[in-house]
Design a protein around this motif. Structure first.
Motif, PDB file in Angstrom:
ATOM      1  N   ALA A  17      25.387 -47.579  19.726  1.00 54.04           N
ATOM      2  CA  ALA A  17      26.615 -47.584  19.739  1.00 54.04           C
ATOM      3  C   ALA A  17      27.403 -47.063  18.621  1.00 54.04           C
ATOM      4  O   ALA A  17      28.472 -46.194  18.709  1.00 54.04           O
ATOM      5  CB  ALA A  17      27.218 -48.930  19.944  1.00 54.04           C
ATOM      6  N   GLN A  18      26.591 -46.940  17.443  1.00 57.46           N
ATOM      7  CA  GLN A  18      27.358 -46.302  16.241  1.00 57.46           C
ATOM      8  C   GLN A  18      27.585 -44.688  16.326  1.00 57.46           C
ATOM      9  O   GLN A  18      27.947 -44.153  15.641  1.00 57.46           O
ATOM     10  CB  GLN A  18      26.425 -46.644  14.884  1.00 57.46           C
ATOM     11  CG  GLN A  18      25.030 -46.034  14.885  1.00 57.46           C
ATOM     12  CD  GLN A  18      24.073 -46.888  15.596  1.00 57.46           C
ATOM     13  OE1 GLN A  18      24.423 -47.435  16.600  1.00 57.46           O
ATOM     14  NE2 GLN A  18      22.736 -46.796  15.197  1.00 57.46           N
ATOM     15  N   HIS A  19      26.622 -44.130  17.285  1.00 61.99           N
ATOM     16  CA  HIS A  19      26.773 -42.604  17.520  1.00 61.99           C
ATOM     17  C   HIS A  19      27.632 -42.146  18.608  1.00 61.99           C
ATOM     18  O   HIS A  19      27.830 -40.997  18.837  1.00 61.99           O
ATOM     19  CB  HIS A  19      25.478 -42.309  17.673  1.00 61.99           C
ATOM     20  CG  HIS A  19      24.374 -42.283  16.764  1.00 61.99           C
ATOM     21  ND1 HIS A  19      23.466 -43.487  17.044  1.00 61.99           N
ATOM     22  CD2 HIS A  19      24.102 -42.192  15.560  1.00 61.99           C
ATOM     23  CE1 HIS A  19      22.559 -43.618  16.052  1.00 61.99           C
ATOM     24  NE2 HIS A  19      22.844 -42.827  14.951  1.00 61.99           N
ATOM     25  N   ALA A  20      28.338 -43.137  19.221  1.00 58.18           N
ATOM     26  CA  ALA A  20      29.362 -42.803  20.155  1.00 58.18           C
ATOM     27  C   ALA A  20      30.249 -41.683  19.991  1.00 58.18           C
ATOM     28  O   ALA A  20      30.279 -40.791  20.770  1.00 58.18           O
ATOM     29  CB  ALA A  20      30.100 -44.000  20.710  1.00 58.18           C
ATOM     30  N   GLN A  21      31.146 -41.757  18.942  1.00 59.19           N
ATOM     31  CA  GLN A  21      32.120 -40.607  18.357  1.00 59.19           C
ATOM     32  C   GLN A  21      31.395 -39.240  18.366  1.00 59.19           C
ATOM     33  O   GLN A  21      31.792 -38.452  18.965  1.00 59.19           O
ATOM     34  CB  GLN A  21      32.769 -41.013  17.251  1.00 59.19           C
ATOM     35  CG  GLN A  21      33.806 -40.035  16.883  1.00 59.19           C
ATOM     36  CD  GLN A  21      34.667 -40.456  15.741  1.00 59.19           C
ATOM     37  OE1 GLN A  21      34.372 -41.512  15.208  1.00 59.19           O
ATOM     38  NE2 GLN A  21      35.620 -39.616  15.479  1.00 59.19           N
ATOM     39  N   SER A  22      30.249 -39.293  17.754  1.00 58.98           N
ATOM     40  CA  SER A  22      29.357 -37.860  17.427  1.00 58.98           C
ATOM     41  C   SER A  22      28.931 -37.520  18.905  1.00 58.98           C
ATOM     42  O   SER A  22      29.004 -36.352  19.041  1.00 58.98           O
ATOM     43  CB  SER A  22      28.554 -38.031  16.382  1.00 58.98           C
ATOM     44  OG  SER A  22      27.598 -38.846  16.650  1.00 58.98           O
ATOM     45  N   LEU A  23      28.451 -38.371  19.450  1.00 58.28           N
ATOM     46  CA  LEU A  23      27.941 -37.913  20.941  1.00 58.28           C
ATOM     47  C   LEU A  23      29.081 -37.290  21.979  1.00 58.28           C
ATOM     48  O   LEU A  23      28.712 -36.479  22.578  1.00 58.28           O
ATOM     49  CB  LEU A  23      27.212 -39.086  21.648  1.00 58.28           C
ATOM     50  CG  LEU A  23      25.816 -39.462  20.908  1.00 58.28           C
ATOM     51  CD1 LEU A  23      25.326 -40.958  21.627  1.00 58.28           C
ATOM     52  CD2 LEU A  23      24.892 -38.509  21.167  1.00 58.28           C
ATOM     53  N   GLN A  24      30.280 -38.108  22.069  1.00 58.61           N
ATOM     54  CA  GLN A  24      31.439 -37.646  22.562  1.00 58.61           C
ATOM     55  C   GLN A  24      31.715 -36.081  22.126  1.00 58.61           C
ATOM     56  O   GLN A  24      32.153 -35.141  23.303  1.00 58.61           O
ATOM     57  CB  GLN A  24      32.333 -38.511  22.522  1.00 58.61           C
ATOM     58  CG  GLN A  24      33.493 -38.163  23.335  1.00 58.61           C
ATOM     59  CD  GLN A  24      34.431 -39.428  23.675  1.00 58.61           C
ATOM     60  OE1 GLN A  24      34.650 -40.207  22.649  1.00 58.61           O
ATOM     61  NE2 GLN A  24      35.382 -39.412  24.448  1.00 58.61           N
ATOM     62  N   GLN A  25      31.653 -35.697  21.029  1.00 53.73           N
ATOM     63  CA  GLN A  25      31.938 -34.367  20.576  1.00 53.73           C
ATOM     64  C   GLN A  25      30.903 -33.503  20.878  1.00 53.73           C
ATOM     65  O   GLN A  25      31.108 -32.347  21.331  1.00 53.73           O
ATOM     66  CB  GLN A  25      32.450 -34.407  18.902  1.00 53.73           C
ATOM     67  CG  GLN A  25      33.353 -35.078  18.566  1.00 53.73           C
ATOM     68  CD  GLN A  25      33.405 -35.387  17.409  1.00 53.73           C
ATOM     69  OE1 GLN A  25      32.752 -35.067  16.332  1.00 53.73           O
ATOM     70  NE2 GLN A  25      34.772 -35.721  16.663  1.00 53.73           N
ATOM     71  N   ARG A  26      29.387 -33.877  20.550  1.00 51.01           N
ATOM     72  CA  ARG A  26      28.421 -32.917  20.907  1.00 51.01           C
ATOM     73  C   ARG A  26      28.266 -32.663  22.426  1.00 51.01           C
ATOM     74  O   ARG A  26      27.898 -31.693  22.698  1.00 51.01           O
ATOM     75  CB  ARG A  26      27.167 -33.500  20.371  1.00 51.01           C
ATOM     76  CG  ARG A  26      27.193 -33.619  18.806  1.00 51.01           C
ATOM     77  CD  ARG A  26      25.884 -34.302  18.364  1.00 51.01           C
ATOM     78  NE  ARG A  26      24.677 -34.080  19.162  1.00 51.01           N
ATOM     79  CZ  ARG A  26      23.739 -34.520  19.064  1.00 51.01           C
ATOM     80  NH1 ARG A  26      23.573 -35.828  18.553  1.00 51.01           N
ATOM     81  NH2 ARG A  26      22.671 -34.537  19.695  1.00 51.01           N
ATOM     82  N   LEU A  27      28.509 -33.514  23.097  1.00 50.02           N
ATOM     83  CA  LEU A  27      28.019 -33.568  24.442  1.00 50.02           C
ATOM     84  C   LEU A  27      29.212 -33.175  25.540  1.00 50.02           C
ATOM     85  O   LEU A  27      28.901 -33.110  26.869  1.00 50.02           O
ATOM     86  CB  LEU A  27      27.265 -34.868  25.035  1.00 50.02           C
ATOM     87  CG  LEU A  27      26.087 -35.170  24.134  1.00 50.02           C
ATOM     88  CD1 LEU A  27      25.221 -36.561  24.828  1.00 50.02           C
ATOM     89  CD2 LEU A  27      24.886 -34.012  24.105  1.00 50.02           C
ATOM     90  N   ALA A  28      30.233 -33.356  25.178  1.00 44.95           N
ATOM     91  CA  ALA A  28      31.461 -32.970  26.142  1.00 44.95           C
ATOM     92  C   ALA A  28      31.233 -31.566  26.611  1.00 44.95           C
ATOM     93  O   ALA A  28      31.055 -30.795  25.772  1.00 44.95           O
ATOM     94  CB  ALA A  28      32.818 -33.172  25.552  1.00 44.95           C
ATOM     95  N   PRO A  29      31.221 -31.549  27.787  1.00 44.67           N
ATOM     96  CA  PRO A  29      31.160 -29.964  28.650  1.00 44.67           C
ATOM     97  C   PRO A  29      32.361 -29.206  28.409  1.00 44.67           C
ATOM     98  O   PRO A  29      33.590 -29.550  28.295  1.00 44.67           O
ATOM     99  CB  PRO A  29      30.918 -30.446  29.969  1.00 44.67           C
ATOM    100  CG  PRO A  29      31.604 -31.675  30.320  1.00 44.67           C
ATOM    101  CD  PRO A  29      31.348 -32.221  28.828  1.00 44.67           C
ATOM    102  N   ALA A  30      31.768 -27.981  27.938  1.00 45.96           N
ATOM    103  CA  ALA A  30      33.118 -26.951  28.003  1.00 45.96           C
ATOM    104  C   ALA A  30      33.808 -27.029  29.344  1.00 45.96           C
ATOM    105  O   ALA A  30      33.193 -26.745  30.509  1.00 45.96           O
ATOM    106  CB  ALA A  30      32.425 -25.650  27.568  1.00 45.96           C
TER     107      ALA A  30
END
Length: 286
Positions: A98-111
């Motif tokens: 859960a602590q990685h949620a913000q970074s994952l949202q930025q990394r994995l959001a599709p173009a």
């Protein structure tokens, strides 16, 4: 709900092992950046299915159970895996919580590539449903009240504009435009507004108008009467949809048009791809 949202929701309850395609050589079932999240008892996303995915799931669950494993793995897609792609995939394994949620949202959001859909009729409704899960940021526009579903498809922004063509100057740069309003007069005004924008900015990579060749011949004559030249008119695609699909049911038209839009992505210039990346990092409110 998108795979990314499913992942973020799942992480609230339990950690996962994120498996990412870091690089490929030759033929591979998924592209670089594809991912899946492996939980103890569930799975989100895919790296291509088949035996390679089955093996990656097993490796991910070993890591979840606390057993050490290399952060990267080379997988040859040959007879040893029961697959005949002949290529190589390099997979990355990463424990996330859960602590990685913000970074994952930025990394994995599709173009996401912006699309403007004018028209809330039967085909518009079918098309909005088809486009919503695809790599498009869809703005759906109509001049009438009460035509949009409630709720709208996930991620779709609905906009009322009266007159409808006033929405054209506000479209995001790089928007693909689909025109299928309830009125031929409205369609004509939207096409004209798009062509004026093309003269001034030249930033609409696709202008598609629903209709027959006869409709387009009539429109072309009227647009020439408004001062548009043949090179202006050549920027409009009418009829729309992948050629060879002749069905007229709304769902059939929607699939044909969505496929045509996807074809245009492969010809997207570098500036447009940059715009898509910006859209992914700062999506429109929906």
């Amino acid at each position: 709900m998108t795979d990314l949202l499913l992942l973020l929701e799942g992480l609230k309850a339990a950690p996962a092992c994120l498996v990412t395609v870091e690089s490929t050589q030759g033929s591979a079932p998924r592209e670089v950046g594809a991912w899946m999240a492996v939980f103890a008892n569930s799975l989100v996303g895919t790296i291509g299915g088949g035996h390679i995915e089955h093996q990656a799931i097993a490796q991910a669950r070993l890591r979840l159970s606390g057993l050490a494993g290399a952060p990267r793995q080379r997988c040859a897609l040959g007879p040893a895996l029961g697959q005949c792609c002949g290529g190589v995939m390099h997979l990355g394994f990463e424990l996330v919580g859960a602590q990685h949620a913000q970074s994952l949202q930025q990394r994995l959001a599709p173009a996401l590539y912006p699309v403007a859909l004018f028209g809330g009729g039967h085909v518009g409704h079918a098309l909005a449903r088809v486009l919503a899960p695809l790599p498009f940021a869809l703005t759906w526009i109509d001049s009438r009240d009460g035509v949009f579903p409630d709720p709208a498809p996930e991620g779709v922004r609905c906009e009322h504009s009266e007159p409808v063509q006033l929405a054209v100057p506000r479209l995001a740069p790089g928007s693909r435009v689909l025109i299928m309003s309830f009125s031929h007069a409205e369609d004509l005004d939207v096409v004209a507004a798009c062509l004026r924008r093309q003269r001034e900015q030249g930033d609409l990579p696709f202008i598609g108008l629903i209709g027959s060749k006869t409709k387009w011949a009539t429109f072309a004559n009227r647009l020439q009467g408004r001062g548009f030249m043949p090179h202006d008119l050549a920027q409009v695609t009418c009829p729309i949809g992948v050629p060879g699909i002749h069905g007229k049911a709304p769902e059939v038209i929607a699939v044909a048009v969505a496929a045509q839009l996807l074809q245009t992505l492969y010809a997207a210039p570098a500036l447009e791809k940059l715009q898509a990346s910006v859209t992914a990092m700062h999506p429109h409110p929906g």
